[in-house]
Design a protein around this motif. Sequence first.
Motif, short mmCIF file in Angstrom:
data_model
loop_
_atom_site.label_atom_id
_atom_site.label_comp_id
_atom_site.label_asym_id
_atom_site.label_seq_id
_atom_site.Cartn_x
_atom_site.Cartn_y
_atom_site.Cartn_z
N UNK A 22 14.47 5.83 -5.99
CA UNK A 22 14.05 4.89 -4.82
C UNK A 22 12.68 5.03 -5.09
N UNK A 23 12.01 5.67 -6.43
CA UNK A 23 10.58 5.42 -7.35
C UNK A 23 10.32 3.91 -8.07
N UNK A 24 11.62 3.89 -9.16
CA UNK A 24 11.30 2.41 -9.51
C UNK A 24 11.39 1.48 -8.98
N UNK A 25 12.35 1.17 -7.07
CA UNK A 25 12.42 0.13 -6.91
C UNK A 25 11.12 0.22 -6.75
N UNK A 26 9.98 0.99 -5.79
CA UNK A 26 8.90 1.03 -5.56
C UNK A 26 7.89 -0.15 -6.54
N UNK A 57 0.55 -1.14 -0.12
CA UNK A 57 -0.06 0.07 -0.09
C UNK A 57 1.05 1.22 -0.22
N UNK A 58 1.83 1.27 0.88
CA UNK A 58 3.18 2.40 0.88
C UNK A 58 3.21 2.34 -0.81
N UNK A 59 4.12 1.67 -0.86
CA UNK A 59 4.29 2.08 -2.64
C UNK A 59 3.57 2.77 -3.61
N UNK A 60 2.28 1.67 -3.42
CA UNK A 60 1.16 2.42 -4.24
C UNK A 60 1.13 3.65 -4.04
N UNK A 61 1.62 4.63 -2.80
CA UNK A 61 0.78 6.05 -2.62
C UNK A 61 2.15 6.51 -2.91
N UNK A 62 3.27 6.06 -2.67
CA UNK A 62 4.30 6.42 -3.52
C UNK A 62 4.77 6.77 -4.92
N UNK A 98 16.27 -6.04 -9.58
CA UNK A 98 15.68 -5.77 -11.09
C UNK A 98 15.77 -3.98 -10.66
N UNK A 99 16.20 -3.40 -10.01
CA UNK A 99 16.06 -2.13 -9.96
C UNK A 99 17.38 -1.23 -10.37
#
Lengths: 144, 112
Positions: A85-89, A40-45, A128-129
């Motif tokens: 950080x965004x691509x990791x999410x 959920x947190x990565x979804x928000x990010x 992958x990141x």
Amino acid sequence: MGKKTNLVGEIIQDPKVKPLSPHLQVYRPQITSVLSITHRMTGVVLSVGSLGLASWIIAGAFGEQVFSVAQLIISYWISQLLLFAWTLCLFYHLLNGIRHLFWDAGKGLEISQVTWSGWFVVSSACVLNIIFWLIAYGFFAKLV
Amino acid sequence: MAREGVSHWWYQRLTAVALAPLTLWFVWSTIQLMGVDLAGFRAWLSGPVNLVLSTLFVCTLFYHMKLGIQVIIEDYVHDHVLNSLGLIATNIVSVVFCVLTVVSIFVIVFGS
């Protein structure tokens, strides 16, 4: 802090304050629960980042000058760090989302499988990141 | 609202299934687009496959985002007014950004 206690020192609960269940704070963090909230947190990010990504495309509609400003902003190291950080999410949410789809199909629901797939998703997202950013910075091109 | 739960759940999964391959395509595309100028971006976007997939990706992404944020607000924002405001804001932001982005894609490709 001024909690009422009985004769043997036990705290007397205010009858109006009902105890809540489950007591989330007394559970030891586990791979299952931590990854669930992380999804959920990565979804928000990702949502916030998507608005930035959309702004980049929208900038293109305003012509060469506005677009080059957008490109300049993206090239700053702080932007690159945020993008990392965004691509990791993104990789995490993508892989864990596929894990969720397997669950929806009724597969991989044994506790041992859930634990295994959880660690697999986390490690794969990291790998992958790193590969993505090595390619982005032309690391593999230099090797050839 | 009642009876919306099933369709919400279903659309969340449907968009997720669509987004999995689209995201991989998007990730691959961004590598090719790193540091490109607008002319390069336009050339890339003008390919029919890229144009169609970009539009699909943006629409699916913002729909998936709207559904996801909606669930989070419903689950964690207990204040009735904030809850409603949050849901309305989510809808507005998703639709506005989706439309603006798709229009921009077509302006870049077909505009002057």
